[in-house]
Design a protein around this motif. Structure first.
Motif, PDB file in Angstrom:
ATOM      1  N   CYS A   1      43.863  36.347  48.151  1.00 16.35           N
ATOM      2  CA  CYS A   1      42.425  36.080  48.282  1.00 16.35           C
ATOM      3  C   CYS A   1      42.164  34.630  48.691  1.00 16.35           C
ATOM      4  O   CYS A   1      42.567  33.695  47.977  1.00 16.35           O
ATOM      5  CB  CYS A   1      41.707  36.377  46.965  1.00 16.35           C
ATOM      6  N   PRO A   2      41.490  34.393  49.828  1.00 22.03           N
ATOM      7  CA  PRO A   2      41.263  33.015  50.295  1.00 22.03           C
ATOM      8  C   PRO A   2      40.226  32.253  49.477  1.00 22.03           C
ATOM      9  O   PRO A   2      40.190  31.015  49.506  1.00 22.03           O
ATOM     10  CB  PRO A   2      40.777  33.209  51.736  1.00 22.03           C
ATOM     11  N   THR A   3      39.374  32.961  48.716  1.00 20.71           N
ATOM     12  CA  THR A   3      38.330  32.267  47.941  1.00 20.71           C
ATOM     13  C   THR A   3      38.619  32.280  46.441  1.00 20.71           C
ATOM     14  O   THR A   3      37.797  31.814  45.658  1.00 20.71           O
ATOM     15  CB  THR A   3      36.956  32.925  48.185  1.00 20.71           C
ATOM     16  N   ARG A   4      39.764  32.810  46.046  1.00 21.70           N
ATOM     17  CA  ARG A   4      40.166  32.881  44.637  1.00 21.70           C
ATOM     18  C   ARG A   4      39.094  33.571  43.794  1.00 21.70           C
ATOM     19  O   ARG A   4      38.767  33.135  42.674  1.00 21.70           O
ATOM     20  CB  ARG A   4      40.435  31.479  44.074  1.00 21.70           C
ATOM     21  N   CYS A   5      38.525  34.663  44.329  1.00 15.64           N
ATOM     22  CA  CYS A   5      37.453  35.350  43.600  1.00 15.64           C
ATOM     23  C   CYS A   5      37.973  36.513  42.766  1.00 15.64           C
ATOM     24  O   CYS A   5      37.195  37.236  42.150  1.00 15.64           O
ATOM     25  CB  CYS A   5      36.365  35.826  44.568  1.00 15.64           C
ATOM     26  N   ILE A   6      39.304  36.715  42.738  1.00 12.02           N
ATOM     27  CA  ILE A   6      39.888  37.802  41.944  1.00 12.02           C
ATOM     28  C   ILE A   6      40.494  37.218  40.673  1.00 12.02           C
ATOM     29  O   ILE A   6      41.319  36.291  40.725  1.00 12.02           O
ATOM     30  CB  ILE A   6      40.955  38.565  42.750  1.00 12.02           C
ATOM     31  N   GLU A   7      40.062  37.752  39.555  1.00 10.91           N
ATOM     32  CA  GLU A   7      40.483  37.214  38.262  1.00 10.91           C
ATOM     33  C   GLU A   7      41.248  38.270  37.468  1.00 10.91           C
ATOM     34  O   GLU A   7      41.022  39.470  37.635  1.00 10.91           O
ATOM     35  CB  GLU A   7      39.257  36.748  37.462  1.00 10.91           C
ATOM     36  N   GLY A   8      42.125  37.798  36.570  1.00 14.33           N
ATOM     37  CA  GLY A   8      42.885  38.721  35.722  1.00 14.33           C
ATOM     38  C   GLY A   8      44.284  38.215  35.464  1.00 14.33           C
ATOM     39  O   GLY A   8      44.850  37.453  36.259  1.00 14.33           O
ATOM     40  N   LYS A   9      44.833  38.616  34.324  1.00 13.44           N
ATOM     41  CA  LYS A   9      46.178  38.213  33.957  1.00 13.44           C
ATOM     42  C   LYS A   9      47.208  39.186  34.513  1.00 13.44           C
ATOM     43  O   LYS A   9      46.895  40.322  34.831  1.00 13.44           O
ATOM     44  CB  LYS A   9      46.296  38.159  32.432  1.00 13.44           C
ATOM     45  N   ALA A  10      48.446  38.695  34.597  1.00 10.36           N
ATOM     46  CA  ALA A  10      49.536  39.540  35.076  1.00 10.36           C
ATOM     47  C   ALA A  10      49.688  40.763  34.179  1.00 10.36           C
ATOM     48  O   ALA A  10      49.554  40.671  32.951  1.00 10.36           O
ATOM     49  CB  ALA A  10      50.836  38.751  35.115  1.00 10.36           C
ATOM     50  N   LYS A  11      49.927  41.916  34.824  1.00 10.94           N
ATOM     51  CA  LYS A  11      50.127  43.198  34.156  1.00 10.94           C
ATOM     52  C   LYS A  11      48.872  43.723  33.455  1.00 10.94           C
ATOM     53  O   LYS A  11      48.937  44.634  32.631  1.00 10.94           O
ATOM     54  CB  LYS A  11      51.291  43.124  33.163  1.00 10.94           C
ATOM     55  N   GLU A  12      47.699  43.107  33.809  1.00 17.30           N
ATOM     56  CA  GLU A  12      46.423  43.597  33.298  1.00 17.30           C
ATOM     57  C   GLU A  12      45.493  43.869  34.476  1.00 17.30           C
ATOM     58  O   GLU A  12      45.636  43.272  35.544  1.00 17.30           O
ATOM     59  CB  GLU A  12      45.776  42.578  32.361  1.00 17.30           C
ATOM     60  N   ALA A  13      44.541  44.757  34.289  1.00 18.83           N
ATOM     61  CA  ALA A  13      43.605  45.090  35.368  1.00 18.83           C
ATOM     62  C   ALA A  13      42.808  43.860  35.792  1.00 18.83           C
ATOM     63  O   ALA A  13      42.331  43.103  34.938  1.00 18.83           O
ATOM     64  CB  ALA A  13      42.673  46.205  34.937  1.00 18.83           C
ATOM     65  N   HIS A  14      42.682  43.680  37.103  1.00 16.03           N
ATOM     66  CA  HIS A  14      41.935  42.541  37.624  1.00 16.03           C
ATOM     67  C   HIS A  14      40.502  42.950  37.963  1.00 16.03           C
ATOM     68  O   HIS A  14      40.164  44.132  37.970  1.00 16.03           O
ATOM     69  CB  HIS A  14      42.618  42.012  38.887  1.00 16.03           C
ATOM     70  N   ARG A  15      39.671  41.947  38.278  1.00 13.32           N
ATOM     71  CA  ARG A  15      38.307  42.234  38.728  1.00 13.32           C
ATOM     72  C   ARG A  15      37.921  41.254  39.827  1.00 13.32           C
ATOM     73  O   ARG A  15      38.499  40.162  39.928  1.00 13.32           O
ATOM     74  CB  ARG A  15      37.321  42.161  37.560  1.00 13.32           C
ATOM     75  N   ILE A  16      36.938  41.662  40.641  1.00 13.52           N
ATOM     76  CA  ILE A  16      36.489  40.842  41.781  1.00 13.52           C
ATOM     77  C   ILE A  16      35.108  40.278  41.482  1.00 13.52           C
ATOM     78  O   ILE A  16      34.192  41.013  41.105  1.00 13.52           O
ATOM     79  CB  ILE A  16      36.437  41.681  43.075  1.00 13.52           C
ATOM     80  N   ASP A  17      34.980  38.958  41.643  1.00 17.37           N
ATOM     81  CA  ASP A  17      33.681  38.302  41.518  1.00 17.37           C
ATOM     82  C   ASP A  17      32.926  38.511  42.845  1.00 17.37           C
ATOM     83  O   ASP A  17      33.223  37.867  43.846  1.00 17.37           O
ATOM     84  CB  ASP A  17      33.872  36.807  41.247  1.00 17.37           C
ATOM     85  N   SER A  18      31.964  39.443  42.858  1.00 13.91           N
ATOM     86  CA  SER A  18      31.268  39.817  44.090  1.00 13.91           C
ATOM     87  C   SER A  18      30.453  38.668  44.686  1.00 13.91           C
ATOM     88  O   SER A  18      30.165  38.673  45.889  1.00 13.91           O
ATOM     89  CB  SER A  18      30.356  41.015  43.836  1.00 13.91           C
ATOM     90  N   ILE A  19      30.073  37.700  43.876  1.00 13.39           N
ATOM     91  CA  ILE A  19      29.280  36.570  44.390  1.00 13.39           C
ATOM     92  C   ILE A  19      30.133  35.680  45.290  1.00 13.39           C
ATOM     93  O   ILE A  19      29.699  35.219  46.341  1.00 13.39           O
ATOM     94  CB  ILE A  19      28.673  35.750  43.226  1.00 13.39           C
TER      95      ILE A  19
END
Length: 594
Positions: free
Chosen positions: A556-574
């Motif tokens: 991700c070029p804007t680092r908008c995806i969050e989450g720890k390794a081996k856990e489900a991630h989420r996307i910051d839509s803003i």
């Protein structure tokens, strides 16, 4: 034809793909093996199958090699020309059946066509008048000169040829009106100002068979009593202009053109006028204004060009394809031509088949053939196995027709009832990934920019319509916008001065008519069903599929995806810029576009 020949397509498309390099490689290889004395290399015009270029045909076997590169030439010479062994990897492979086809006559793309206008394109050297004459060239002119001008006009009227430039006006009637107009000086103009996006019919005919157009113009000149002809061609067609000028020079040298044509009393000359490429100059009165040195803007009609055209003199204007039909009609007779097509749409029509279709290129089919036959059979179906969605026919002035109209016959009346038009011959195929709101915006944006601005309905109306479409595409549309679009479209169609404005709303009206639900999705749900409108896209991660591999976050070029390794991630839509890098990188199909 039994002569051993190597036909190399030298239309603009194949030249861009390296046809000239292929030609030089053949010349060198033949000379090295001393085959150049018995084998003729012929640089032809466009063969039509642009998707497969550069094209090479070996005669008399008619073996069709496609996508030929410089490095392939040695093998063709050694294996095929010397050892009579066909090179299978260079043969055309049918997209539907997967089988290799040896001769062009057995390829669906060619076998289902009715090539009248394109009869010589890909078969002769367009820069040699001898090649044209060998294919019965100028026999139509010779026959016309043995008839009275009125007899020639009557023959064209009996053929029921309609103008191929878009309007479909009866050609013979137009000639008659100009012939009967008062005036001691009259003109013939060939309209080669081909401006539709994706259209290349006229260009290919001028590049591949320029003498056919000249012969058609001469016959028209004789019929209406003109001694001067002009070809108005856009300057963006340098190869067409070059070959056309060579054809004019050769016709003059052979006395087909000029004083006392074919030892008759008929005198006729032709000049080329290069236009600057304004789309509006495809309209007759704007074209005439441009030729007179004025700004290319349409005039109020009547008077029509047939009575008051170039420099105020009676003028007959037909497009390239119309003139290219004339020699064959004179040679073979009106009955032959009118035997093709439908009751009100006779003969054949050339189309530029482009878009999301396997076999893009130039096709000529009998009037009345269905859209399905053209797209799914000749065109080889939709690319990449995707579903067909719509076809835009008639260029920016045409309309978008859905899958349920695929069996509609392609003729003037049927298409008009459906909200489209034959036009000059543009045919753009769209698949399921195409947003119809965006397509309407694209074509309206083109016509709005090309508007000359002379009349208020076209100048202001198309701009307001475009603003509404851009608003809907951005997710800011409202329910009343659809009614506004329809009201504006009706006003622009009824009150614009020329054909550009009168037909500009067609793509909008047909997409509203057949794909209204897509507009409603953009407005009510703020969603683009095709996933093409960036402003309405949203990416999300499905927790049940995400394994927390972190690959999407790292891409991700804007680092908008969050989450720890081996856990489900989420996307910051803003912060998401909707670049699709995450979607493309996910191996578990956990990221979806909604």
């Amino acid at each position: 034809m039994d002569q051993r020949r190597i036909l190399i397509c030298a239309g603009t498309g194949c030249i861009a793909s390296g046809a000239k390099k292929v030609e030089k490689a053949f010349q060198k290889a033949l000379e090295e093996r001393e085959l150049h004395k018995t084998l003729e290399i012929v640089l032809t015009g466009c063969h039509g199958f642009c998707e497969q270029g550069p094209l090479v045909i070996i005669e008399p076997e008619k073996v069709f090699y496609c996508r030929v590169e410089e490095k392939d030439v040695q093998e063709i010479v050694e294996s095929h020309l010397i050892n009579q062994k066909i090179i299978t990897p260079l043969l055309y492979q049918d997209a539907l059946t997967g089988r290799n086809v040896e001769t062009y006559e057995d390829i669906n793309f060619y076998s289902k066509q009715e090539r009248t206008v394109l009869r010589n394109c890909g078969r002769i050297d367009p820069e040699k008048i001898e090649d044209y004459v060998a294919q019965e060239g100028y026999k139509g002119l010779k026959k016309a000169l043995s008839m009275t001008p009125r007899q020639v006009i009557d023959e064209i009227k009996r053929s029921e040829l309609r103008g191929r430039g878009g309007g479909g006006f009866p050609t013979g009637l137009k000639w008659q009106l100009t012939a009967e107009a008062a005036g001691d000086e009259k003109y013939i103009i060939c309209n080669a100002d081909e401006g539709d996006p994706g259209a290349f019919m006229d260009r290919s005919v001028l590049e591949g068979d320029p003498h056919a157009v000249l012969e058609g113009m001469m016959i028209a000149g004789y019929a209406i009593g003109a001694q001067k002809g002009y070809v108005y061609v856009r300057a963006e067609y340098p190869l067409a202009i070059e070959r056309l000028q060579k054809a004019i020079d050769q016709a003059n040298a052979k006395r087909f053109l000029g004083a006392k044509t074919l030892q008759s009393t008929f005198n006729f000359t032709i000049e080329i006028k290069a236009g600057a490429g304004a789309f509006v100059c495809g309209e007759e009165s704007a074209l005439i204004a441009s030729m007179e040195g004025q700004r290319g803007m349409p005039r109020k009609r009547p008077p029509y060009p047939s009575t008051q055209g170039l420099w105020g003199k009676p003028t007959n204007i037909n497009n390239v394809e119309t003139f290219a039909n004339i020699p064959a009609i004179l040679r073979k007779g009106a009955a032959w031509f009118s035997s093709m097509g439908t009751d009100n749409s006779k003969g054949s029509k050339v189309f530029a088949l482009t878009g999301k279709v396997n076999n893009t290129g130039l096709v000529e089919v009998p009037m009345g053939l269905s859209l399905r036959d053209i797209i799914m059979d000749i065109g080889g179906g939709v690319k990449d196995g995707k579903a067909f969605k719509a076809v835009q026919i008639g260029g920016p002035s045409g309309g978008c027709l859905p899958e349920e109209l695929l069996d509609l016959p392609v003729d003037y009346d049927s298409l008009k009832k459906a909200g489209a038009m034959v036009g000059s011959g543009g045919l753009v195929v769209m698949d399921e990934s195409t947003c119809m709101v965006d397509i309407a915006r694209f074509f309206l944006n083109f016509t709005q920019k090309e508007s000359c601005g002379k009349c208020t309905p076209c100048r202001e109306g198309t701009l307001r319509m475009l603003e509404i479409l851009e608003k809907i595409k951005a997710g800011q549309g409202q329910e009343e916008d659809l009614k506004k679009l329809e009201r504006l479209a009706a006003v622009v169609k009824k009150t614009s001065l020329c054909g550009l404005g009168q037909t500009a709303p067609n793509p909008v009206l047909t997409t509203l008519r057949y794909f209204r639900s897509e507009y409603e999705s953009h407005i009510r749900e703020k969603r683009c069903p095709a996933g093409a409108c960036t402003a309405l896209l949203r990416y999300t991660i499905l927790p049940e599929r995400c394994v927390g591999c972190t690959l999407c976050a790292r891409r991700c070029p804007t680092r908008c995806i969050e989450g720890k390794a081996k856990e489900a991630h989420r996307i910051d839509s803003i912060r998401c810029i909707k670049c699709a890098a995450c979607l493309e990188s996910c191996k578990y199909k956990a990221i979806v576009r909604v």
